[in-house]
Structures are given as C-alpha cells and as structure tokens.
Design an enzyme around this catalytic site. Sequence first.
Site, PDB file in Angstrom:
ATOM      1  CG  ASN A 143      -1.710   1.200   1.454  1.00 23.16           C
ATOM      2  OD1 ASN A 143      -1.798   2.056   0.561  1.00 23.16           O
ATOM      3  ND2 ASN A 143      -2.317   1.316   2.628  1.00 23.16           N
ATOM      4  CD1 TRP A 144       3.640   1.064  -2.592  1.00 24.81           C
ATOM      5  CD2 TRP A 144       3.713   2.061  -4.595  1.00 24.81           C
ATOM      6  NE1 TRP A 144       4.430   0.292  -3.409  1.00 24.81           N
ATOM      7  CE2 TRP A 144       4.491   0.884  -4.645  1.00 24.81           C
ATOM      8  CE3 TRP A 144       3.615   2.856  -5.743  1.00 24.81           C
ATOM      9  CZ2 TRP A 144       5.165   0.481  -5.807  1.00 24.81           C
ATOM     10  CZ3 TRP A 144       4.288   2.450  -6.906  1.00 24.81           C
ATOM     11  CH2 TRP A 144       5.052   1.283  -6.913  1.00 24.81           C
ATOM     12  CE  LYS A 145      -0.191   3.192   4.816  1.00 22.52           C
ATOM     13  NZ  LYS A 145      -0.088   3.266   6.269  1.00 22.52           N
ATOM     14  CD  GLU A 205      -2.946   5.325   6.908  1.00 21.90           C
ATOM     15  OE1 GLU A 205      -2.919   5.403   5.668  1.00 21.90           O
ATOM     16  OE2 GLU A 205      -2.025   4.827   7.579  1.00 21.90           O
ATOM     17  CG  HIS A 229      -5.858   1.706   5.233  1.00 24.38           C
ATOM     18  ND1 HIS A 229      -5.460   2.667   6.132  1.00 24.38           N
ATOM     19  CD2 HIS A 229      -4.824   0.846   5.105  1.00 24.38           C
ATOM     20  CE1 HIS A 229      -4.217   2.389   6.531  1.00 24.38           C
ATOM     21  NE2 HIS A 229      -3.818   1.287   5.918  1.00 24.38           N
ATOM     22  CD  GLU A 244      -3.494  -2.667   7.389  1.00 25.36           C
ATOM     23  OE1 GLU A 244      -2.401  -2.911   6.879  1.00 25.36           O
ATOM     24  OE2 GLU A 244      -4.122  -1.615   7.178  1.00 25.36           O
ATOM     25  N   GLY A 262       2.418   2.063  10.871  1.00 23.32           N
ATOM     26  CA  GLY A 262       3.365   3.166  10.727  1.00 23.32           C
ATOM     27  C   GLY A 262       4.057   3.555  12.025  1.00 23.32           C
ATOM     28  N   GLY A 313       2.843  -1.202   4.289  1.00 24.87           N
ATOM     29  CA  GLY A 313       2.836   0.224   3.952  1.00 24.87           C
ATOM     30  C   GLY A 313       4.253   0.707   3.692  1.00 24.87           C
ATOM     31  N   GLY A 314       4.844   1.323   4.696  1.00 29.19           N
ATOM     32  CA  GLY A 314       6.168   1.929   4.576  1.00 29.19           C
ATOM     33  C   GLY A 314       7.211   1.069   3.876  1.00 29.19           C
ATOM     34  CB  SER A 334       5.245  -2.025  11.948  1.00 23.60           C
ATOM     35  OG  SER A 334       4.800  -0.707  12.245  1.00 23.60           O
TER      36      SER A 334
END
Length: 255
Positions: A13-15, A100, A98, A171, A177, A238-239, A217
């Site tokens: 997930n590149w957000k 967010e 998600h 999640e 994150g 993600g990251g 993470s």
Amino acid sequence: MNPTLRKPLIAGNWKMYKTVREAVETARELVQFTAAVNVDVMIAPPFTALAPVADVVKGTSIALGAQNLFWKNEGAYTGEISPVMLSDIGCQYAIIGHSERRQYFGDTDESVNAKIRAALEHQLIPVFCVGETETQREAKETFSVLDKQVTKGLEGFSSESLSRLLVIAYEPVWAIGTGKTATTDQVQEVHAFLRSLVEKRFDNLLAKSVRILYGGSVKPDNVTEIMNMPDVDGALVGGASLSAKVFNSIIHFHH
Ligand code: PGA
C-alpha cells in the site's frame, strides 16, 4: 499459513507517496525482481499513478490494486473514482476500509459495505481492512470491535459471492506506521478469531478459503515469523513497500 488452501498474498500500500515517475520506476524495479515468484503480489499506487503503473505490470506476476473506490459506477460525485474506471485500467484489487480512511475521510462500516459490494460487482478483489485502536485493545474490546466491523462490512453477502475473492486484512491501528508490531501470538489469536467469525457468519468453506493478511509495521526482519502463523495468509505492507528492494525481500520471505 496453509498454502494448499490459500495462496499467500503480499500487498504493498503506497498510500499518498510517489509521483508518476517515481511510481513507474519502483514498479519497473519490482517487475525485474519478481519474475519467478510463488506468492501473489499486489501493489496499490496512488490514483494518479495507477494507469502508468498498469502499463508496467501488465503481463507480469504483479497485480494492481486501488487504495479506495466509490460505490457508484458514474455520476456527479466530484473527486471520486468508480469501480468501472478501476477495472477499465486493469486493476484487480481494491483496498477498502483502511483505518486511515475510517479515521480521516469518514469511511464507516456502512460505506465500507457499499464499497465491497461495488468491488465485487466489478470483479475487483476487495482487501477489506479491519482493526482495533490501542484504546480499544486496552479496554479488552478487540474482539467485539472486529466482530462489528466484519459483521457490518459483510452484511447482506452470500458465501458464494465472496468465495475465492474476499481478502481480509487485520491491521491493528496501533501498529500502523509506528514500528510497533503485534506479537505473533496476538496476530495468530486475532486471525483465528476472524476465521471462526467468517465460519459463524457464513460457512466452513469460506472460512477455509478466505485469505487473512496481517498489516502493521511488516518489515523484512519480521515477515517470516508472521507468515509462519497458521492463520496468516499474507501481509499488507505500507512503509516497507515503497522501496522495491525492501518490498522484494518481504515477498521472498522464507517458507
Ligand atoms: P505500515 O502500514 O506497514 O507502514 O505500518 C501498513 C498499512 O497501513 O497498510
């Protein structure tokens, strides 16, 4: 993980990261790394980069995902993207609900339900995200929160409409994150709970075939122990998915 029933899925997930040029570059690198891979791989770039990245991953082992969608096919909905538009450019997956989006953009269990329905109608595989906040975990509400999210998110669907398609991503909000990962015991406990919940709300067949990803993470140095849990069928990253090299070492976890 039970690979005989469920092929692992590693999703990135590149957000809200990467310009078109950066996204295309990362996707090209990733294509070279993943020529012979025995898991399913998906990347979800931001909307502006979806079509150019679609050209890069076409015919490769990398599938394309959207980070969100709106549930109408078209209309006067300024700023939204429809499932028709996503299918049209070769998207195969859509991340839905998600945390967010729930936290900052007003996604609710009801809108998540409508988005999952729209995804399924257009043959997009929904990656349906659920998870508790730190306060909810501390208040011992984890299971009741997840029960509500899953029950409402999947309300009105038949087992047949979800079979071979549904992906759930667990999640925990406190692990996204933050560098804090859930322990493997915590992950397995929740994944087993989610699988039994799918059995209770639907049936054993769907419970056995639904892929349940862990997200929060995930990094090259913790992916193997997480993936070795019996009810973990993949990861939503993600990251650590932003760099092709780092994401590639997650894709090639030891199993
Ligand atoms: P993270 O994000 O890997 O950066 O924690 C996971 C996610 O939000 O899907």
